[in-house]
Every structure is written in C-alpha cells, then in structure tokens.
Design a protein around this motif. Structure first.
Motif, PDB file in Angstrom:
ATOM      1  N   ILE B 118      -1.029   1.487   0.829  1.00 46.89           N
ATOM      2  CA  ILE B 118      -0.665   1.172   2.202  1.00 46.89           C
ATOM      3  C   ILE B 118       0.018  -0.177   2.193  1.00 46.89           C
ATOM      4  O   ILE B 118      -0.601  -1.224   2.346  1.00 46.89           O
ATOM      5  CB  ILE B 118      -1.924   1.202   3.075  1.00 46.89           C
ATOM      6  CG1 ILE B 118      -2.543   2.584   2.910  1.00 46.89           C
ATOM      7  CG2 ILE B 118      -1.591   0.947   4.502  1.00 46.89           C
ATOM      8  CD1 ILE B 118      -3.759   2.800   3.729  1.00 46.89           C
ATOM      9  N   TRP B 120       1.927  -1.920   4.109  1.00 44.75           N
ATOM     10  CA  TRP B 120       2.020  -2.868   5.215  1.00 44.75           C
ATOM     11  C   TRP B 120       0.752  -3.680   5.382  1.00 44.75           C
ATOM     12  O   TRP B 120       0.702  -4.632   6.136  1.00 44.75           O
ATOM     13  CB  TRP B 120       2.351  -2.148   6.518  1.00 44.75           C
ATOM     14  CG  TRP B 120       1.445  -1.019   6.876  1.00 44.75           C
ATOM     15  CD1 TRP B 120       1.630   0.293   6.593  1.00 44.75           C
ATOM     16  CD2 TRP B 120       0.214  -1.096   7.594  1.00 44.75           C
ATOM     17  NE1 TRP B 120       0.593   1.039   7.094  1.00 44.75           N
ATOM     18  CE2 TRP B 120      -0.289   0.209   7.711  1.00 44.75           C
ATOM     19  CE3 TRP B 120      -0.509  -2.147   8.155  1.00 44.75           C
ATOM     20  CZ2 TRP B 120      -1.466   0.500   8.365  1.00 44.75           C
ATOM     21  CZ3 TRP B 120      -1.701  -1.855   8.801  1.00 44.75           C
ATOM     22  CH2 TRP B 120      -2.166  -0.535   8.900  1.00 44.75           C
ATOM     23  N   LYS B 121      -0.273  -3.301   4.664  1.00 47.38           N
ATOM     24  CA  LYS B 121      -1.519  -4.030   4.808  1.00 47.38           C
ATOM     25  C   LYS B 121      -1.550  -5.232   3.882  1.00 47.38           C
ATOM     26  O   LYS B 121      -2.321  -6.148   4.071  1.00 47.38           O
ATOM     27  CB  LYS B 121      -2.646  -3.054   4.477  1.00 47.38           C
ATOM     28  CG  LYS B 121      -3.972  -3.639   4.313  1.00 47.38           C
ATOM     29  CD  LYS B 121      -4.953  -2.541   4.022  1.00 47.38           C
ATOM     30  CE  LYS B 121      -5.234  -2.480   2.559  1.00 47.38           C
ATOM     31  NZ  LYS B 121      -6.111  -3.532   2.105  1.00 47.38           N
ATOM     32  N   PHE B 127       4.993 -11.255   8.468  1.00 47.17           N
ATOM     33  CA  PHE B 127       4.774 -10.348   9.587  1.00 47.17           C
ATOM     34  C   PHE B 127       5.922  -9.361   9.760  1.00 47.17           C
ATOM     35  O   PHE B 127       5.716  -8.168  10.005  1.00 47.17           O
ATOM     36  CB  PHE B 127       4.566 -11.145  10.881  1.00 47.17           C
ATOM     37  CG  PHE B 127       4.521 -10.258  12.077  1.00 47.17           C
ATOM     38  CD1 PHE B 127       5.598 -10.172  12.939  1.00 47.17           C
ATOM     39  CD2 PHE B 127       3.431  -9.457  12.317  1.00 47.17           C
ATOM     40  CE1 PHE B 127       5.565  -9.335  14.024  1.00 47.17           C
ATOM     41  CE2 PHE B 127       3.394  -8.613  13.400  1.00 47.17           C
ATOM     42  CZ  PHE B 127       4.466  -8.553  14.259  1.00 47.17           C
ATOM     43  N   LYS B 130       5.703  -6.660   7.216  1.00 51.42           N
ATOM     44  CA  LYS B 130       4.594  -5.738   7.482  1.00 51.42           C
ATOM     45  C   LYS B 130       4.970  -4.764   8.591  1.00 51.42           C
ATOM     46  O   LYS B 130       4.709  -3.561   8.507  1.00 51.42           O
ATOM     47  CB  LYS B 130       3.351  -6.533   7.921  1.00 51.42           C
ATOM     48  CG  LYS B 130       2.559  -7.126   6.805  1.00 51.42           C
ATOM     49  CD  LYS B 130       1.222  -7.645   7.357  1.00 51.42           C
ATOM     50  CE  LYS B 130       0.615  -8.620   6.384  1.00 51.42           C
ATOM     51  NZ  LYS B 130      -0.530  -9.306   6.938  1.00 51.42           N
ATOM     52  N   PHE B 131       5.583  -5.302   9.654  1.00 52.56           N
ATOM     53  CA  PHE B 131       5.916  -4.448  10.780  1.00 52.56           C
ATOM     54  C   PHE B 131       6.926  -3.394  10.365  1.00 52.56           C
ATOM     55  O   PHE B 131       6.800  -2.219  10.722  1.00 52.56           O
ATOM     56  CB  PHE B 131       6.465  -5.318  11.918  1.00 52.56           C
ATOM     57  CG  PHE B 131       6.622  -4.580  13.213  1.00 52.56           C
ATOM     58  CD1 PHE B 131       7.858  -4.478  13.821  1.00 52.56           C
ATOM     59  CD2 PHE B 131       5.547  -3.986  13.826  1.00 52.56           C
ATOM     60  CE1 PHE B 131       7.999  -3.806  15.018  1.00 52.56           C
ATOM     61  CE2 PHE B 131       5.680  -3.306  15.017  1.00 52.56           C
ATOM     62  CZ  PHE B 131       6.916  -3.221  15.612  1.00 52.56           C
ATOM     63  N   TRP B 134       5.251  -0.798   8.203  1.00 51.28           N
ATOM     64  CA  TRP B 134       4.368   0.047   9.010  1.00 51.28           C
ATOM     65  C   TRP B 134       5.175   1.099   9.748  1.00 51.28           C
ATOM     66  O   TRP B 134       4.823   2.275   9.793  1.00 51.28           O
ATOM     67  CB  TRP B 134       3.609  -0.848   9.990  1.00 51.28           C
ATOM     68  CG  TRP B 134       2.731  -0.148  10.954  1.00 51.28           C
ATOM     69  CD1 TRP B 134       1.470   0.312  10.757  1.00 51.28           C
ATOM     70  CD2 TRP B 134       3.030   0.142  12.319  1.00 51.28           C
ATOM     71  NE1 TRP B 134       0.969   0.876  11.904  1.00 51.28           N
ATOM     72  CE2 TRP B 134       1.900   0.787  12.880  1.00 51.28           C
ATOM     73  CE3 TRP B 134       4.146  -0.073  13.133  1.00 51.28           C
ATOM     74  CZ2 TRP B 134       1.858   1.196  14.200  1.00 51.28           C
ATOM     75  CZ3 TRP B 134       4.090   0.337  14.441  1.00 51.28           C
ATOM     76  CH2 TRP B 134       2.954   0.966  14.955  1.00 51.28           C
ATOM     77  N   TRP B 135       6.339   0.669  10.297  1.00 54.44           N
ATOM     78  CA  TRP B 135       7.154   1.611  11.031  1.00 54.44           C
ATOM     79  C   TRP B 135       7.812   2.619  10.089  1.00 54.44           C
ATOM     80  O   TRP B 135       7.847   3.820  10.355  1.00 54.44           O
ATOM     81  CB  TRP B 135       8.223   0.836  11.814  1.00 54.44           C
ATOM     82  CG  TRP B 135       9.199   1.701  12.488  1.00 54.44           C
ATOM     83  CD1 TRP B 135       9.019   2.432  13.615  1.00 54.44           C
ATOM     84  CD2 TRP B 135      10.534   1.968  12.061  1.00 54.44           C
ATOM     85  NE1 TRP B 135      10.153   3.124  13.920  1.00 54.44           N
ATOM     86  CE2 TRP B 135      11.093   2.858  12.993  1.00 54.44           C
ATOM     87  CE3 TRP B 135      11.309   1.530  10.977  1.00 54.44           C
ATOM     88  CZ2 TRP B 135      12.397   3.319  12.882  1.00 54.44           C
ATOM     89  CZ3 TRP B 135      12.603   1.999  10.882  1.00 54.44           C
ATOM     90  CH2 TRP B 135      13.122   2.877  11.827  1.00 54.44           C
ATOM     91  N   TYR B 157      -6.107   8.708   5.257  1.00 51.61           N
ATOM     92  CA  TYR B 157      -5.344   7.864   6.176  1.00 51.61           C
ATOM     93  C   TYR B 157      -4.138   8.596   6.728  1.00 51.61           C
ATOM     94  O   TYR B 157      -3.894   8.600   7.932  1.00 51.61           O
ATOM     95  CB  TYR B 157      -4.926   6.594   5.440  1.00 51.61           C
ATOM     96  CG  TYR B 157      -3.822   5.820   6.085  1.00 51.61           C
ATOM     97  CD1 TYR B 157      -2.549   5.790   5.525  1.00 51.61           C
ATOM     98  CD2 TYR B 157      -4.032   5.104   7.250  1.00 51.61           C
ATOM     99  CE1 TYR B 157      -1.533   5.081   6.118  1.00 51.61           C
ATOM    100  CE2 TYR B 157      -3.014   4.400   7.842  1.00 51.61           C
ATOM    101  CZ  TYR B 157      -1.773   4.382   7.273  1.00 51.61           C
ATOM    102  OH  TYR B 157      -0.756   3.684   7.850  1.00 51.61           O
ATOM    103  N   SER B 276      -7.726  -4.580  -4.183  1.00 53.17           N
ATOM    104  CA  SER B 276      -8.293  -4.077  -2.935  1.00 53.17           C
ATOM    105  C   SER B 276      -7.290  -3.215  -2.194  1.00 53.17           C
ATOM    106  O   SER B 276      -7.521  -2.817  -1.065  1.00 53.17           O
ATOM    107  CB  SER B 276      -8.687  -5.251  -2.043  1.00 53.17           C
ATOM    108  OG  SER B 276      -7.533  -5.966  -1.683  1.00 53.17           O
TER     109      SER B 276
END
Lengths: 359, 401
Positions: B118, B120-121, B127, B130-131, B134-135, B157, B276
C-alpha cells in the motif's frame, strides 16, 4: 463625495450602537436562556448567547432611522421591511423555543410571497436556456423557491465562527458597490449600516466570550441579501451605461456557493434515505473541519473562494454568455467539493488501513 | 505468439529489487510462450553497457528514473509505447495507472497490475505524493483486468475498498541459496565466527530500524548485523552516528554482490524483519528459503507471509523476548518450519506458473471480476421463489467473526 461621507457616518453609527448593545444583550440573553446549547454534533462546548442577529438588526435599523434616508427607504422597501421583520421575529422565537422545520418553511414561503407581491420578483431568465421573460405565475413560483432556498442555505452556512458573518459582510459590500455604481445611494446606505454592525459582531464572534448570530441573524441577513439581490437585478436604478449582466452574474456568483452547497447536502441526505432536514456533517465547512482546518481559517478560505469566483465572473462576463458563466460557476464548485471529499476520504482510509493491519 | 510488455521495473538484468527479480524470472520461465518486452530505466543502465535482449526478452530504455516522482512519466510513457504492439501489459507499480481508464475505454489491451503493497501509506512520501498514489491506486485496481496483491492482507484491503478480488502471487526466493562461509570472508567480517542476528533492508523509518538498534544496544552479548543504504538519507546517517559505539552492533553499507550477501545472511543465527509495509517482502521470503529463523514485526503482512508460525515483535521488550527464546533447539525448529513454507510457496517455479495461468486468463477476460458472487446480484424475488434467498447475504472472505 458628500454621499461617501454620509455612508461612512452611517457605518460608524451602526457600529457604535452595536458596540453598546451587544454586552447588554449578552447579559439579558443568559437570563432568558436565549442561548445555543452544545450537543454531540455541534462544534462548541459551552452555552453561547444567540444575540448576534438581534444586535445587528437593531443597530443597523436604528442607524438608518437616524439617517436621512428614512422616508425613501420606507417607500421603496416596504415589502422588505414587513416580511423581513416577520422573519426576524420568527428567528428569535426559533432560537429560544426551536420551532419545527415545517412551520419555519411555511412562514418563509409566506414572506417570500409577500415580497414578491411587492414587486421583487425574478421576471426574466435573461437568456439562460434561451428563455427571456417569464409568465407571472412562474415569476412568483421561481422567486419564492429561490428566496426560500437561499435563506435556508444561508442558515445552513452558519456552522463555523465567522462564516455567516463574513459571508454577509461580503454580500453587503457587494451591494454597496453595486449601489454606488448604479447611483442607488439608498441601497448603499442600508448595506453600509449593516456592514458596520456586522464588523462589530464579528469581533465578538471571534473573541473568547463569543456570541452567535443564531437563526435570527442568519435567516434575517440571508433574506435581506437575497431580496437585495433580486431587486438589484430587476430594478437597476438610475442607469447610465451599466452592464446589467455584470450585476446579475456577480450576484449569482455570490449566492452560488451557499446554494449549491445546500442542494448538494439535501441530495446527499435523500440519497442515503434520510430526510433532507436531518442534521449531519457534510456541509462545505464540515468537510474543511474534517481535514483539520480551524474555524477562522475555514471562514477565510470559503470567503476567499466566493470572492475569487465573484471577481472572476466580473472579469470574464464580457467574453462568456450567461449559460456558460453559470456552467463555470457549477464547475468551480464541483471541483472544490470533489477535491475536499477526496481529501476527507483519504484521511478516513489512513485510519482504516491501520485497523486492517492490526488484524 | 502474443506479446506482453512488462512496465514499471528498473530493468534487466535484475539488480535492484523485488519487481526486477520477478520480471527476470517471468521472462526466464515464460519466454518461450510469449514475446516479452521489458522497459528499463536508462538512468540505471549506462549506455555503454546496455543490452538489447536478455533471456529472450526485448529491452527498451527510457531516460527517466523508475522510482520516485519520475516514475509517473516513466510508467506513463512505457504504457503508451506498449499500447502500439503489446497484447497484454503487466504493470508493476501504480504510478502510471491514470491511463488505465482510457486504455479500457479506447483499446482492447489487457492490463494486469500489481500494486506492490500500500504505497500511499509509506512515510517516505510527502503529502502530495501520498494523495496521488492513493487516488491512482483506485484507478489501477478499478480499471485493470486483473490486479495482483502479493499478500492476503492486501487482498482484504482491495476487497474492502474496491470490491475487487485480487489474485495473490508472492515472490520466489530460490535464487538465493545458503552459501558456506569462506576463510577470506571470515577474515574480512569477523562476526561470522560467532552467532549473530542479521537484518537487511532499505534504511527507512517504516522498517523499524531504530527500534531494533535500540533493542540490541541494550543486549550487549548478542551481535546484530544490519546491512543497508545508510548514507542515502539523513535518517540513515543520524542512526549510524547514534549507534556507532556499540560493539555488538555492526552497520554495513549495502552489499550488491549476491553471493557475499547470501553468505552473510545464510550463516546468521536469526533473521530480524522489521518491515511494516509492502505486503510480502522479498527479503523475508529469501531469508525463509535460506533456512533462517525469523523474528518479524507484528503486522498482518508478515504474519501471512510466515503463516503465523514465526516469532513476532511490536516493542523492544518483544525483541528481547524473541531473541532470548530463540536459542538452540527452538532456533533449529523455527528454521526448518520457515524453510518448509518457503520451499512450498516461494519458489520461482511456483510463482512463474501462477503468472502463466494469470496471463492465459487475462487474455480471455472481458470485464473485471468482483468480490461479490454473481448469485448475490440476482433479483431477490426470483431467489425467494426458488427458496434460495440466503444467496443474497453472503459473508465475504475478509469479514471476520
């Protein structure tokens, strides 16, 4: 320039009256329990006097009574005075005793009808969708819907500190300029006296012992603003070479964001199967709150958006037709809310992923 | 023969990370059934030594970085170029996925996308990155024909967020084998002569390096060897300076010599895995294959990779407990268990055959398979008629009791 001096005087007078009035009203309000009690959904945490609206109304009206414009005002704005007073009183009663939404709606419709019959009606669509003049029944219906919608939209916008106050400030400033432009000094005077009172109110709104304007404030101010809006579009006043569409479009651009916001919220609630009047946290300022902005910032941002929109429309209305301009407004609003909702979603998923990973 | 384009990797020969090793083995195993084209980053393969073909796959070079912000251009251009000739695109990484809706709308090319954890995490992005990630991950999963997760938790997920049934294909590890220690290396790295714990990773906060370092700084009699790119970031340089004076902690710079790396790893007595994020980490499966007992960070991905049979830590206290418990017989037992899992699931033969089936399937799909079964979409009155209403309320695989 004598009139500018008079305008300044009126504003200062109204502000002074408000300064004296507000502390008095605060104490009275706490005694009669005219306060906003916090609950889980609201954003504040102690009871707050709902005297802003009363203060603004009383200050500006008193200042106007003492000005030279009393007689012309009564003559030109009779309908507004009557229906405005009704809305104002209804607002106070609602603040104290919480009237049911049904009754509020009926009263608003009645007031809208009243002022329509005094001539403040949307008489034409000025080319939108190719329609020009409207038949009288449609005029009444359209006006009533627009007025009621906008008044409620304004009421809903009163959700964070300074938002409704700032928005009204912007609106009255707009009308002050339009009045000056059209040589409609009556309009400018009224606007200016409200501006003075609102400024004082905002100072108290942002301070530690804050006051809210309550439904009396937001309904009343919203009503006045939209009535001014419609009447300036319809009766521009002493015209020389004004560009009527500028006035129309800047007024439209100003009201667009609150209106579109309430339409979007109603639609969302209906889509989820709820009543459109059920309270939830999906308004524009709620979205900003979910991202983590503070109240003052949110008001500033939203005001900025509205001002940018109004200025942009004023600048470009020569090049774009009415329909395209309205599309631009719609597009602007959609982009803003889309982006905001994506940001809120993003934050939500950041939390969710932590949950999923723990399992 | 059908043409497949592999997009989003740094390139071949594989010298960089998990995706690169993956594409090398896909090309090696499936090169006879499909014609592969692999897009490589010109920045990492200097012009003088570039190959035109490798293991039967054609290589194309782009003058951009495959990772970081340039990956958006890198992936997008590769995809656009591949659209002209490929029948299917195997896109590793989501940076260029904003093109997928257009591909689905205007062409009939098939898309397999692998979303690599994942992204974007990850804390390493700012920022805006990440955005965007995520999109664009949404575009990638929704508009591809098949999406691959490398881990069951990521499958959960994508099912929750997009209603998509991801395929799970992990990584192979059998390109790494245990290497016996040689005298020269033992002289160069004296820690080889005694038991030591080892951790190999990129020096980033999400790999919990600080926690592990602190744990071992209190554990004077246990040796820890950490191999990574310390000097690549301020974070790494600061950590190195902070823990320099502990004698039992040895911090080595990144080692690219595979044999040496395998030797150092396979002779360790314990493998510490602090990742992680990122689904199934190649470094973890490689350690498992080399027969190392594993002490891993307690996150859903690591548990799924090790089938819940390893030791896990969340705090420094847990690390101490784990190291204390994993001595002697327990160590050997855990090592055997890990090796068994890896031998069964994480060999390139298994992984490549999964890809073979996947590619064959994607050539025939039209739409995207969803998580909910088709039977749940039937009209409820019809179902009631046949006394099959229970089909409407199916419990999905990620819903726990």
């Amino acid at each position: 320039m004598q009139s500018l001096f008079q305008l300044g005087l009126c504003a200062i007078l109204s502000a002074l009256i408000a300064l004296i009035l507000i502390p008095l009203l605060k104490r009275v309000a706490l005694k009669v329990n005219l306060v906003d009690v916090p609950n889980k959904r609201k954003v504040h945490s102690s009871p707050i006097p709902l005297v802003g609206g009363i203060a603004i109304a009383l200050s500006s009206v008193t200042a106007l009574l003492l000005s030279s414009q009393l007689l012309p005002m009564v003559k030109n704005y009779m309908g507004l005075i009557i229906s405005g007073s009704v809305i104002f009183v209804m607002g106070i009663v609602d603040d104290r005793f919480d009237i049911k939404a049904k009754y509020k709606l009926i009263i608003q419709l009645a007031c809208a009808y009243t002022i329509s019959s005094y001539g403040v009606r949307i008489s034409s669509l000025y080319g939108l969708f190719g329609i020009y003049d409207l038949p009288e029944v449609v005029q009444y219906l359209l006006t009533i819907i627009v007025i009621t919608g906008t008044v409620n939209a304004f009421n809903l916008m009163d959700g964070v500190d300074g938002l409704a106050g700032g928005l009204s400030l912007l609106g009255f400033a707009l009308f002050m300029f339009i009045g000056l432009y059209n040589h409609n000094y009556l309009l400018s005077t009224i606007s200016v006296s409200f501006i003075g009172a609102i400024l004082v109110f905002l100072k108290h709104n942002f301070s530690e012992n804050k006051i809210f304007m309550g439904d009396s404030g937001s309904l009343f101010l919203g009503y006045i603003l939209i009535s001014f809006g419609i009447s300036t579009i319809e009766h521009p006043g002493a015209i020389l070479h004004i560009n009527q569409s500028s006035v129309l479009l800047s007024v439209a651009a100003f009201f667009a964001i609150p209106l579109l916001d309430s339409i979007r919220v109603y639609r969302g609630r209906i889509k989820n199967g709820n009543s459109p009047f059920k309270a939830d946290k999906t308004h524009l300022h709620h979205l900003f709150l979910s991202i983590g902005l503070k109240h003052q910032k949110i008001s500033l941002v939203i005001l900025l958006l509205v001002s940018v929109l109004v200025l942009f429309i004023l600048g470009y209305n020569r090049f774009l037709s009415l329909s395209i301009t309205l599309c631009v407004i719609l597009l602007f609003y959609t982009i803003v809310t889309r982006t905001l909702r994506m940001l809120v979603e993003f934050n939500k998923w950041k939390e969710k992923i932590k949950q999923i990973e723990k399992n | 023969m059908q043409k497949i384009a592999i997009i989003g990797t740094v390139g071949l020969p594989a010298n960089y990370g998990g995706f690169e090793t993956l594409s090398e083995h896909i090309v090696k195993n499936l090169g006879k059934e499909y014609r592969f084209t692999v897009y490589c980053s010109g920045k990492k393969y200097p012009a003088a030594r570039r190959l035109k073909n490798y293991l039967g796959a054609q290589l194309r070079y782009l003058p951009f970085d495959a990772n970081g912000v340039q990956s958006i251009i890198y992936d997008s251009l590769s995809i656009l170029h591949a659209l002209f000739y490929a029948d299917a695109l195997l896109v590793l990484g989501v940076a260029g996925a904003w093109l997928f809706p257009f591909i689905k709308l205007f062409t009939n090319k098939k898309i397999i996308v692998s979303i690599d954890g994942i992204e974007w995490k990850r804390d390493k992005w700012n920022f805006a990155a990440k955005f965007y990630l995520w999109w664009v991950e949404k575009m990638a999963v929704k508009f591809s024909h098949i999406d691959i997760s490398d881990n069951e938790s990521i499958q959960n997920y994508t099912a929750i967020r997009y209603g998509s049934l991801s395929r799970i294909i992990e990584y192979g590890a059998d390109h790494c084998s245990a290497v016996a220690k040689t005298k020269e290396v033992c002289e160069k790295f004296p820690f080889l002569n005694a038991p030591y714990a080892i951790k190999v990773c990129r020096i980033e906060p999400e790999n919990n390096i600080q926690m592990v370092l602190e744990a071992f700084s209190k554990f004077k009699h246990q040796t820890l060897v950490i191999i990574g790119n310390w000097n690549n970031s301020d974070y790494g340089k600061n950590l190195r300076a902070k823990f320099k004076f502990f004698e039992n902690i040895i911090m080595l710079d990144a080692i690219y010599d595979q044999t040496l790396l395998n030797m150092l790893r396979s002779n360790a007595s314990l493998y510490i895995h602090g990742h992680s994020a990122g689904g199934t980490n190649p470094s973890l499966v490689e350690a498992m294959f080399m027969g190392l007992p594993v002490l891993a960070y307690d996150v859903s991905y690591n548990r799924t990779t090790t089938e819940n049979k390893a030791f896990y830590f969340k705090t420094i206290h847990d690390i101490h407990n784990g190291v204390m418990q994993l001595q002697g017989e327990k160590q050997k037992q855990l090592a055997a268990v890990m090796k068994e899992i890896a031998g069964r699931r994480y060999t390139w033969k298994v992984i490549a055959s999964k890809y073979r089936l996947l590619i064959a399937e994607v050539m025939q799909t039209v739409g995207k398979k969803s998580v909910t079964a088709k039977s749940a979409k039937l009209d409820s009155r019809v179902l009631l008629n046949y006394e099959l209403s229970h089909l409407k309320y199916q419990k999905l695989f990620y819903e726990k009791d």
